[in-house]
Design a protein around this motif. Structure first.
Motif, PDB file in Angstrom:
ATOM      1  N   LEU A  39     -37.221 112.426   7.487  1.00 42.30           N
ATOM      2  CA  LEU A  39     -36.140 111.884   6.671  1.00 42.30           C
ATOM      3  C   LEU A  39     -34.872 112.713   6.877  1.00 42.30           C
ATOM      4  O   LEU A  39     -33.772 112.172   6.995  1.00 42.30           O
ATOM      5  N   ASN A  40     -35.030 114.019   6.973  1.00 44.45           N
ATOM      6  CA  ASN A  40     -33.903 114.919   7.183  1.00 44.45           C
ATOM      7  C   ASN A  40     -33.177 114.622   8.498  1.00 44.45           C
ATOM      8  O   ASN A  40     -31.951 114.606   8.549  1.00 44.45           O
ATOM      9  N   TYR A  62     -31.869 104.716   1.856  1.00 44.18           N
ATOM     10  CA  TYR A  62     -33.229 104.826   1.332  1.00 44.18           C
ATOM     11  C   TYR A  62     -33.835 103.456   1.047  1.00 44.18           C
ATOM     12  O   TYR A  62     -35.016 103.226   1.308  1.00 44.18           O
ATOM     13  N   ARG A  63     -33.045 102.547   0.510  1.00 40.93           N
ATOM     14  CA  ARG A  63     -33.530 101.189   0.230  1.00 40.93           C
ATOM     15  C   ARG A  63     -33.972 100.498   1.511  1.00 40.93           C
ATOM     16  O   ARG A  63     -34.978  99.790   1.536  1.00 40.93           O
ATOM     17  N   ASN A  64     -33.205 100.677   2.570  1.00 35.26           N
ATOM     18  CA  ASN A  64     -33.562 100.060   3.848  1.00 35.26           C
ATOM     19  C   ASN A  64     -34.868 100.621   4.396  1.00 35.26           C
ATOM     20  O   ASN A  64     -35.712  99.869   4.877  1.00 35.26           O
ATOM     21  N   LEU A  65     -35.051 101.932   4.314  1.00 37.70           N
ATOM     22  CA  LEU A  65     -36.316 102.530   4.756  1.00 37.70           C
ATOM     23  C   LEU A  65     -37.482 101.987   3.941  1.00 37.70           C
ATOM     24  O   LEU A  65     -38.538 101.658   4.487  1.00 37.70           O
ATOM     25  N   LYS A  66     -37.290 101.889   2.636  1.00 39.88           N
ATOM     26  CA  LYS A  66     -38.338 101.370   1.753  1.00 39.88           C
ATOM     27  C   LYS A  66     -38.665  99.917   2.100  1.00 39.88           C
ATOM     28  O   LYS A  66     -39.835  99.532   2.157  1.00 39.88           O
ATOM     29  N   THR A  67     -37.650  99.115   2.362  1.00 42.64           N
ATOM     30  CA  THR A  67     -37.855  97.720   2.762  1.00 42.64           C
ATOM     31  C   THR A  67     -38.651  97.654   4.057  1.00 42.64           C
ATOM     32  O   THR A  67     -39.614  96.895   4.175  1.00 42.64           O
ATOM     33  N   PHE A  68     -38.266  98.459   5.041  1.00 42.28           N
ATOM     34  CA  PHE A  68     -38.974  98.496   6.322  1.00 42.28           C
ATOM     35  C   PHE A  68     -40.443  98.874   6.115  1.00 42.28           C
ATOM     36  O   PHE A  68     -41.332  98.286   6.714  1.00 42.28           O
ATOM     37  N   GLU A  69     -40.681  99.863   5.261  1.00 44.07           N
ATOM     38  CA  GLU A  69     -42.051 100.311   5.014  1.00 44.07           C
ATOM     39  C   GLU A  69     -42.850  99.238   4.274  1.00 44.07           C
ATOM     40  O   GLU A  69     -43.992  98.942   4.640  1.00 44.07           O
ATOM     41  N   LYS A  71     -42.475  96.084   4.312  1.00 44.75           N
ATOM     42  CA  LYS A  71     -42.698  94.920   5.183  1.00 44.75           C
ATOM     43  C   LYS A  71     -43.572  95.259   6.398  1.00 44.75           C
ATOM     44  O   LYS A  71     -43.858  94.403   7.223  1.00 44.75           O
ATOM     45  N   GLY A  72     -43.984  96.520   6.512  1.00 47.42           N
ATOM     46  CA  GLY A  72     -44.865  96.919   7.603  1.00 47.42           C
ATOM     47  C   GLY A  72     -44.164  97.160   8.924  1.00 47.42           C
ATOM     48  O   GLY A  72     -44.813  97.269   9.961  1.00 47.42           O
ATOM     49  N   LEU A  73     -42.853  97.267   8.902  1.00 51.26           N
ATOM     50  CA  LEU A  73     -42.093  97.499  10.126  1.00 51.26           C
ATOM     51  C   LEU A  73     -42.184  98.962  10.566  1.00 51.26           C
ATOM     52  O   LEU A  73     -42.229  99.270  11.747  1.00 51.26           O
ATOM     53  N   ILE A  74     -42.214  99.867   9.584  1.00 46.46           N
ATOM     54  CA  ILE A  74     -42.388 101.288   9.858  1.00 46.46           C
ATOM     55  C   ILE A  74     -43.511 101.818   8.978  1.00 46.46           C
ATOM     56  O   ILE A  74     -43.913 101.156   8.015  1.00 46.46           O
ATOM     57  N   HIS A  75     -44.015 102.980   9.305  1.00 47.22           N
ATOM     58  CA  HIS A  75     -44.994 103.631   8.446  1.00 47.22           C
ATOM     59  C   HIS A  75     -44.621 105.094   8.281  1.00 47.22           C
ATOM     60  O   HIS A  75     -43.962 105.680   9.123  1.00 47.22           O
TER      61      HIS A  75
END
Length: 148
Positions: A39-40, A62-69, A71-75
C-alpha cells in the motif's frame, strides 16, 4: 470513455467496475508489476501525484482498491511482514476466493512477494466447509537474491 475500448477498460467492465481514469491507472500499474505491491508503494505513486495535481484524494484511492478487491480483480496478501500487499488476481477468478487459490513466495532478502502459478485444488476441502480467507505464503530466497 472513448469509442474504442482498451483492454484495461474491458477488464474492469467484465468485473462490473466502471472504468474511471484513476481505476484505469491503478489497474495498469498493478498489471505491470511482477510482484505484489505494498500500500505504501502505491501511495507514493498515486496519492503524492494526485494531491499535487488535485485529481484524486486518499479516500478515492482506498475506495478503488477496495472495489477491486471486492470484485476479485486484485487480492491482498499477508506475507508475515505486517504490511499488506496487493496483486492482480487470476483473470478466471470468479469472486474474492473463486478459482484463484494459489500460494505466494516471499523473499526474505529483497522483501518481494510474488504469486506462484500453480493453483490449489478445492477438492482437498470437505464438502461442508466454506472458505472465508486464504493466506498461503512460502518464505525463502528468490532466484535473483540467491545469485548474488
Amino acid at each position: 470513455m472513448t469509442l474504442m475500448t482498451t483492454k484495461t477498460e474491458k477488464t474492469l467492465l467484465s468485473k462490473g467496475i466502471r472504468p474511471t481514469e484513476m481505476r484505469l491507472k491503478i489497474h495498469k500499474y498493478l498489471n505491470r508489476k511482477t510482484y505484489a505491491v505494498s500500500l505504501n508503494e502505491m501511495q507514493k505513486v498515486f496519492i503524492a501525484k494526485s494531491e499535487k495535481n488535485k485529481t484524486a484524494n486518499r479516500t478515492t484511492f482506498y475506495r478503488n482498491l477496495k472495489t477491486f478487491e471486492d470484485k476479485g480483480l486484485i487480492h491482498q496478501i499477508n506475507d508475515g511482514t505486517g504490511v499488506a500487499k496487493f496483486a492482480i488476481s487470476d483473470k478466471k477468478a470468479k469472486g474474492k476466493y473463486g478459482t484463484d487459490l494459489h500460494m505466494h513466495f516471499h523473499c526474505t532478502v529483497c522483501g518481494k512477494t510474488i504469486c506462484l502459478p500453480d493453483r490449489i485444488s478445492k477438492q482437498n476441502l470437505p464438502d461442508d466447509y466454506e472458505i472465508n480467507d486464504v493466506n498461503l505464503v512460502l518464505k525463502g530466497v528468490c532466484k535473483n537474491c540467491s545469485k548474488k
